[in-house]
Each structure stands twice: as structure tokens, then as C-alpha cells.
Design a protein around this motif. Structure first.
Motif, PDB file in Angstrom:
ATOM      1  N   VAL A 277      47.132   5.206  43.407  1.00  0.00           N
ATOM      2  CA  VAL A 277      47.056   4.682  42.038  1.00  0.00           C
ATOM      3  C   VAL A 277      48.266   3.833  41.679  1.00  0.00           C
ATOM      4  O   VAL A 277      48.149   2.650  41.363  1.00  0.00           O
ATOM      5  N   PHE A 278      49.463   4.439  41.730  1.00  0.00           N
ATOM      6  CA  PHE A 278      50.660   3.715  41.308  1.00  0.00           C
ATOM      7  C   PHE A 278      50.900   2.474  42.164  1.00  0.00           C
ATOM      8  O   PHE A 278      51.319   1.419  41.655  1.00  0.00           O
ATOM      9  N   ALA A 279      50.661   2.565  43.464  1.00  0.00           N
ATOM     10  CA  ALA A 279      50.926   1.433  44.354  1.00  0.00           C
ATOM     11  C   ALA A 279      50.107   0.202  43.974  1.00  0.00           C
ATOM     12  O   ALA A 279      50.535  -0.936  44.218  1.00  0.00           O
ATOM     13  N   LEU A 280      48.935   0.408  43.361  1.00  0.00           N
ATOM     14  CA  LEU A 280      48.120  -0.730  42.940  1.00  0.00           C
ATOM     15  C   LEU A 280      48.801  -1.521  41.829  1.00  0.00           C
ATOM     16  O   LEU A 280      48.899  -2.754  41.884  1.00  0.00           O
ATOM     17  N   SER A 281      49.253  -0.830  40.791  1.00  0.00           N
ATOM     18  CA  SER A 281      49.913  -1.535  39.691  1.00  0.00           C
ATOM     19  C   SER A 281      51.260  -2.090  40.128  1.00  0.00           C
ATOM     20  O   SER A 281      51.625  -3.219  39.778  1.00  0.00           O
TER      21      SER A 281
END
Length: 458
Positions: A277-281
Motif C-alpha cells: 500500500v504505502f509503496a504505491l503512494s
């Protein structure tokens, strides 16, 4: 030793008192497939929200905030689902130990599907203002409650149907639903985006994958309704071991065992949600990677995760899961040190390597942690006890990870703080795993603190 319980660190051997699946009406293979299908659909809904929170919801529901603040707010709603998961675990765990695994798993799947479908229908901030994020949070809570009932129950259903010597393998089938759900969510997300274009997709097309949940859940229900009840629960009924308050009874295994089990599994959840999740943003907003490129890379890593779970669970059945779990915990720690430096290079090949590394290492511990948690408790309180550990670990690890990572990034201006956060939580889990397996050393029996007869007939 409670019937059917595995001694940690040993290959699984069913107790002579454990019923043998495969008798009349028992279909281990069908049950394993049904739990995989159900968890895939549940995780599809959950991960779809995570992807949308990282890329869409800041614009749709928090447009008055800056991009960084809007992303943090979107990840806060993502965390709300994790906070709701223990409530689902408590409710579904209670009834799963009292009326059966099958019925509760059917309800949890319906609840998750309803929550996701309605998310696709709610108006955005421009239409109804403040009420848009309020409705989003409310439906996220419904999602969390549904998934809270699914996680432990699906593992128990498959594991308790397992043939002798294959409990880790069968307990791993529901775990495969996690990467399968991620792949399904990302593929549908990408295809919808490609067909509609960025403008239409950001405006209204993002709703289509959520509305599709209704169809997918209907298919999942057709599969799940055909399975038989868990043999272990049928034995509990036959022996009249159903207790009034299974959660309270499950706590009698003792605080040290409960705490160490929780610590051992918390890092896997935290690392997985930073990766998924975080790596996408972070990759799109801070590093300038193309959105489709990152989603495809995470999807490829999830395929690797899915494909390796049967290999690791077979290894655990043959050689024991103690050494494998500790080695996997250490490997996750090491890869967390390398993960963001590889992403930060801006090199697409190294970024793919960073993500594929996560897809290869995460399943080593993820595939057996459900079985480790379940085998802490005897059958008559296993659903309740497993739910508490599993959902508490999800909150402390995965639910807060994207939000904490975003806050650390905003405050420090670089990914260094996020790396240290992951390293610390991985070190805590590694120490917890080592201590857990020393508490229950090879050759010992499970704690006798939980007595099946203590509340029988109450």
C-alpha cells in the motif's frame, strides 16, 4: 495435549484422539479450495480499498487538503478497517466456537461484500461534503468487521479438515487468498483504468471494481455453502464441550504464550502493508514512478508470494516450521534494510527487484503463522483465541503501517525513518519468535491451562 494440536517446531502429527478427515461427508480438497476462494474475495475487497486509498481517495474524499495531508487522511480511513477487525474477530470468533465455523464464514463473506459494494456507490466530497468521508469510514468499519471474522475462521476450517501430516499445507490455502486477492484487485483496477483512461477513472471509474464485489461475493457464496462443517467442531459438539464464553476460556493458555505469539507475527503484517500500500503512494508521489508500472510490479510480487506458499507449507509439514519461521523473520528484517534504498535509485529494474524480493520473503512466515496461532488453542475455543491474536497483530502491524510510514516520511523528508520503523518492528518479531519457540521447546506439549471441561455445560 489438545486433540490435533501441533507441537511447535515439529512436523505435524495428528493426535490419536483427533478425528481423521476424509470420512463420510468430509472433503478436505473441496474445503481447502472453498476457503481459498472466500479469502481471495475478502482480501480483494480489502486490498482494493488500500489501492484506492493510495491513489484515488485523497482527491475524491479529501480535496481540500494538500496532497500529502490528503494521502495521510486516506490512509487513516484505511487504518479504521483494521481497528474494526478485532470487533469482527470477537463476534465471529464467539459464534464460530458456539454454532460452527461454516455459518460464521458465510456471514463474514456477505458482510464484506455489502461494505465494498456500497463504497462504490457513495457520493464524493464535491457532492455531499463532510458526509462523504463519514460514509467512507462507516463502510470501512463494515469491511473490517467482515474480514475480522474471516481471517482466523478460514484457516481453522481448512486446517481442521486436513489429512494427517498435512495441517500446515491445508492451513496455507486460506493464506494464499491474501496475495490472490491483491492480484485480483490490482488487475481489475488496472484494466478498468486502461479502458476508461486516467480522467474518467479518477472521476467515476474507480467505483466499478467496488461494485463488482457483489458479483464476486455471490460466486464465493456458491462455493462456500457446499462445504461441510469442521470435523473438529463436530467433535466439540459430540463431546458437549461448547462453552459459554470461549474467549475468556482461550486466555487461560497464559499471558506469556499469548504475548509472544502476537509479537512473533506482527512484523509480517507491517512489512506487507508497507510493500502493498504505502509503496504505491511513495513511489508515485515522491519518486515519480508510473502508477501502472508500480501496480504491475506489486502484482508480479504477489503472484510470486502466492506460488511459493505451497512450497513452504510442504517444507513445514516435512521438517517442522520452527527453523523456517525464524529464518524467514530474519530474512524480512534484512530485506527491509535494502527495500527503500533500491526503490530510491529511480531505476525501474532495481525497483522491481525490491518488490519481487518482498514477494519471495514475506510468504516464508506468512504461510504458517495462521497455523501457529491456531495451534495455540484447543478446538473448542480456537476460533475466539485465534481471532484475538490475529486481529491484534493486524492492528499493531498492518493497519497502522501506511499511516505511520506517511507521517515519518512527511516529518523526515526521506524514507530513512520508514526503514528504521520496519527494522525495529522486524527485530521485535524476531526476538518474539525465538522466545516463543523456547517457551514451547521441541518435544514438549502444549500448555494444559485451558481445560475443555472447565466450562462444559455452563
Amino acid at each position: 495435549m489438545p486433540a490435533g494440536t501441533q507441537v511447535i517446531g515439529h512436523p505435524v502429527k495428528n493426535s490419536p484422539h483427533e478425528e481423521t478427515p476424509g470420512g463420510a461427508g468430509s472433503t478436505p480438497g473441496r474445503t481447502a479450495v472453498a476457503t481459498l476462494a472466500g479469502t481471495t474475495l475478502e482480501w480483494y475487497d480489502f486490498f482494493l480499498y488500500g489501492t484506492a486509498a493510495a491513489l484515488i481517495f485523497n482527491k475524491q474524499f479529501f480535496p481540500s487538503l494538500s496532497p500529502a495531508a490528503g494521502t495521510l487522511a486516506a490512509f487513516s480511513t484505511f487504518a479504521v478497517g483494521f481497528i474494526a477487525r478485532p470487533l469482527g474477530g470477537l463476534v465471529f470468533g464467539h459464534f464460530g466456537d458456539r454454532i460452527g465455523r461454516k455459518a460464521t464464514l458465510v456471514v463474514s463473506l456477505v458482510l464484506m461484500g455489502v461494505g465494498s459494494t456500497l463504497i462504490g456507490a457513495i457520493p464524493n466530497y464535491d457532492s455531499i461534503g463532510f458526509w462523504a468521508p463519514v460514509l467512507l469510514v462507516a463502510l470501512r468499519i463494515i469491511q473490517g468487521i467482515g474480514l475480522g471474522g474471516e481471517g482466523a475462521g478460514a484457516t481453522l476450517m481448512s486446517m481442521e479438515h486436513a489429512p494427517a501430516g498435512k495441517r500446515n499445507l491445508y492451513a496455507g490455502f486460506p493464506q494464499m487468498g491474501t496475495p490472490a486477492g491483491l492480484v485480483l484487485a490490482n488487475v481489475i483496477f488496472l484494466v478498468t483504468n486502461a479502458l476508461l483512461g486516467d480522467g474518467a477513472f479518477t472521476s467515476w471509474g474507480w467505483r466499478i471494481p467496488f461494485l463488482l464485489s457483489f458479483v464476486l461475493v455471490a460466486v464465493g457464496l456458491l462455493i462456500r455453502l457446499r462445504v461441510t462443517e469442521s470435523p473438529s467442531f463436530n467433535r466439540v459438539l459430540a463431546q458437549e464441550n461448547v462453552v459459554r464464553f470461549p474467549l475468556l476460556e482461550s486466555l487461560k493458555v497464559g499471558f506469556p504464550r499469548l504475548a509472544l505469539t502476537l509479537l512473533a507475527v506482527v512484523a509480517n503484517s507491517a512489512v506487507a502493508y508497507v510493500f502493498m500500500v504505502f509503496a504505491l503512494s511513495y513511489g508515485t508521489q515522491q519518486l515519480g514512478y508510473d502508477k501502472q508500472f508500480l501496480i504491475l510490479s506489486v502484482t508480479a510480487a504477489a503472484v510470486l508470494w502466492f506460488a511459493t506458499i505451497p512450497l513452504w507449507t510442504k517444507f513445514a509439514d516435512r521438517h517442522g516450521r520452527r527453523t523456517m519461521f525464524i529464518a524467514g523473520s530474519a530474512a524480512i528484517l534484512v530485506w527491509c534494510v535494502a527495500f527503500f534504498p533500491l526503490l530510491n535509485t529511480g531505476n525501474s529494474v532495481l525497483a522491481v527487484l525490491a518488490l519481487l524480493g518482498m514477494g519471495l520473503i514475506i510468504p516464508v512466515t506468512h504461510c504458517v503463522q495462521g497455523g501457529i496461532i491456531a495451534d495455540t488453542f484447543p478446538a473448542h475455543v480456537r476460533y475466539s483465541g485465534s481471532s484475538v491474536i490475529l486481529q491484534s497483530g493486524a492492528i499493531l502491524g498492518g493497519g497502522l503501517a501506511p499511516m505511520i510510514s506517511t507521517a515519518l516520511l512527511n516529518s523526515g523528508g526521506s524514507s530513512t525513518g520508514v526503514t528504521w520503523y520496519l527494522v525495529v518492528i522486524c527485530a521485535i518479531s524476531l526476538v518474539g519468535a525465538v522466545a516463543l519457540f523456547r517457551l514451547v521447546p521441541e518435544g514438549s506439549e502444549e500448555p494444559a491451562a485451558v481445560r475443555a471441561e472447565s466450562l462444559s455445560g455452563v
